[in-house]
Design an enzyme around this catalytic site. Sequence first.
Site, PDB file in Angstrom:
ATOM      1  N   ASP A  45       6.085 -31.341  19.682  1.00  0.00           N
ATOM      2  CA  ASP A  45       6.020 -31.901  20.739  1.00  0.00           C
ATOM      3  C   ASP A  45       6.617 -33.467  20.945  1.00  0.00           C
ATOM      4  O   ASP A  45       6.670 -34.296  19.778  1.00  0.00           O
ATOM      5  CB  ASP A  45       4.493 -32.344  21.147  1.00  0.00           C
TER       6      ASP A  45
ATOM      7  N   ARG B 181       9.495 -37.531  26.109  1.00  0.00           N
ATOM      8  CA  ARG B 181       9.207 -38.865  25.941  1.00  0.00           C
ATOM      9  C   ARG B 181      10.303 -39.344  25.021  1.00  0.00           C
ATOM     10  O   ARG B 181      10.437 -40.899  25.314  1.00  0.00           O
ATOM     11  CB  ARG B 181       7.681 -39.071  25.384  1.00  0.00           C
TER      12      ARG B 181
ATOM     13  N   ASN C 113       4.540 -23.663  29.646  1.00  0.00           N
ATOM     14  CA  ASN C 113       5.785 -24.448  29.951  1.00  0.00           C
ATOM     15  C   ASN C 113       6.782 -24.040  31.210  1.00  0.00           C
ATOM     16  O   ASN C 113       7.301 -24.847  31.509  1.00  0.00           O
ATOM     17  CB  ASN C 113       6.705 -24.513  28.750  1.00  0.00           C
ATOM     18  N   TRP C 114       6.280 -22.824  31.693  1.00  0.00           N
ATOM     19  CA  TRP C 114       7.174 -22.607  32.849  1.00  0.00           C
ATOM     20  C   TRP C 114       6.765 -23.297  34.176  1.00  0.00           C
ATOM     21  O   TRP C 114       7.693 -23.373  35.397  1.00  0.00           O
ATOM     22  CB  TRP C 114       6.902 -20.961  33.260  1.00  0.00           C
TER      23      TRP C 114
ATOM     24  N   ARG D 136      -4.496 -31.886  20.230  1.00  0.00           N
ATOM     25  CA  ARG D 136      -4.977 -30.716  20.873  1.00  0.00           C
ATOM     26  C   ARG D 136      -4.001 -29.346  20.296  1.00  0.00           C
ATOM     27  O   ARG D 136      -3.080 -30.118  19.740  1.00  0.00           O
ATOM     28  CB  ARG D 136      -5.039 -30.566  22.476  1.00  0.00           C
TER      29      ARG D 136
HETATM   30  C1  IPE Z   1       2.946 -27.762  23.487  1.00  0.00           C
HETATM   31  O1  IPE Z   1       3.597 -29.044  24.028  1.00  0.00           O
HETATM   32  C2  IPE Z   1       4.188 -26.873  23.665  1.00  0.00           C
HETATM   33  C3  IPE Z   1       5.422 -26.748  22.530  1.00  0.00           C
HETATM   34  C4  IPE Z   1       5.473 -27.819  21.790  1.00  0.00           C
HETATM   35  C5  IPE Z   1       6.265 -25.950  22.993  1.00  0.00           C
HETATM   36  P1  IPE Z   1       3.228 -29.307  25.564  1.00  0.00           P
HETATM   37  O2  IPE Z   1       3.879 -30.589  25.780  1.00  0.00           O
HETATM   38  O3  IPE Z   1       3.483 -28.002  26.333  1.00  0.00           O
HETATM   39  O4  IPE Z   1       1.576 -29.419  25.594  1.00  0.00           O
HETATM   40  P2  IPE Z   1       0.463 -30.003  26.606  1.00  0.00           P
HETATM   41  O5  IPE Z   1       1.021 -29.957  28.012  1.00  0.00           O
HETATM   42  O6  IPE Z   1       0.788 -31.735  26.155  1.00  0.00           O
HETATM   43  O7  IPE Z   1      -1.004 -29.781  25.958  1.00  0.00           O
HETATM   44  C1  IPE Z   2       7.948 -30.328  23.369  1.00  0.00           C
HETATM   45  O1  IPE Z   2       8.422 -31.461  24.023  1.00  0.00           O
HETATM   46  C2  IPE Z   2       8.891 -29.189  24.027  1.00  0.00           C
HETATM   47  C3  IPE Z   2       8.522 -28.409  24.790  1.00  0.00           C
HETATM   48  C4  IPE Z   2       7.142 -28.157  25.220  1.00  0.00           C
HETATM   49  C5  IPE Z   2       9.376 -27.454  25.326  1.00  0.00           C
HETATM   50  P1  IPE Z   2       7.879 -32.117  25.276  1.00  0.00           P
HETATM   51  O2  IPE Z   2       8.849 -31.790  26.239  1.00  0.00           O
HETATM   52  O3  IPE Z   2       6.379 -31.603  25.525  1.00  0.00           O
HETATM   53  O4  IPE Z   2       8.009 -33.507  25.430  1.00  0.00           O
HETATM   54  P2  IPE Z   2       6.887 -34.502  25.918  1.00  0.00           P
HETATM   55  O5  IPE Z   2       5.462 -34.248  25.072  1.00  0.00           O
HETATM   56  O6  IPE Z   2       6.691 -34.540  27.213  1.00  0.00           O
HETATM   57  O7  IPE Z   2       7.232 -35.759  25.372  1.00  0.00           O
HETATM   58 MG    MG Z   3       4.588 -32.217  25.277  1.00  0.00          MG
END
Ligand code: IPE
Ligand code: IPE
Ligand code: MG
Length: 240
Positions: A27, A31, A75-76, A194
């Site tokens: 994650d 950012r 994520n969709w 989480r």
């Molecule tokens: C978890 O990250 C999913 C992946 C790393 C693929 P998210 O960015 O989707 O999680 P939330 O929305 O902060 O809980």
């Molecule tokens: C994790 O990074 C990758 C995916 C969930 C696909 P994020 O895209 O969630 O990055 P942040 O958490 O928004 O920085």
């Molecule tokens: Mg994220």
Amino acid sequence: MFGKKKQAEEPKVTVDERLQHIAFIMDGNGRWAQKRGMPREFGHTQGAKTFKKIGRYCESIGIRYMTVYAFSTENWKRPQKEVDAIMKLLDEHIEECFVEMDTDNVRLRFIGNLEVFPPQLREKMKRIEESTAHKPFTLNMAINYGGREEIAHACNRLIEQGKTKVTEEDISSAIYTAHCPNPDLVVRTGGDLRTSNFLLWQSAYAEYYFTDVLWPDLTPKDVDEAVSAFYSRKRRYGGV
Ligand code: IPE
Ligand code: IPE
Ligand code: MG
């Protein structure tokens, strides 16, 4: 898979049978890019590079199983442009694995509900899985993965097999990761505390390690720190 030309960074730690399976919630890509005034997609491209570096390193320190959370069932919900960029990266990655599958030590498995992906891509994933089945380092790539979806999917598979009552063992044998032991250590980068629906069933007794480091910045040294933290814990599994 992890890039043939590059050597893994010199290993600083080694692991034993207590730490066979490490899982990463990768994650912080978005950012990371935004901090640099770049679009979020740029963070995903960088994140894919980090994934290779960390994969190589985990293999070099003796990890046997690695699971990475690449795309969740939730994520969709993201803007179409970002989803498209991630899907393009996934496509390119699978193509690369397809080309390199004979030349490295990685047994690749795709975990998640794969039904949403185009048949051609699914066929490729299946062929990669079959061709690498004998390799020693297992890498599970979680795509369109959700822990709740996985448990519901497992129950439906068991019902299809004629079961009217299920045991924990039945569910463990029907989930996407039935081919490997439960994760010993789950590492989440990006500072949030989480699970975001990752390996819910499998992580009942996993050790968690959270770091503020954003995924594209994660280094082998950070992995060493997570591993050291793991070895400093006492796993009791409900005992004393
Ligand atoms: C978890 O990250 C999913 C992946 C790393 C693929 P998210 O960015 O989707 O999680 P939330 O929305 O902060 O809980
Ligand atoms: C994790 O990074 C990758 C995916 C969930 C696909 P994020 O895209 O969630 O990055 P942040 O958490 O928004 O920085
Ligand atoms: Mg994220």
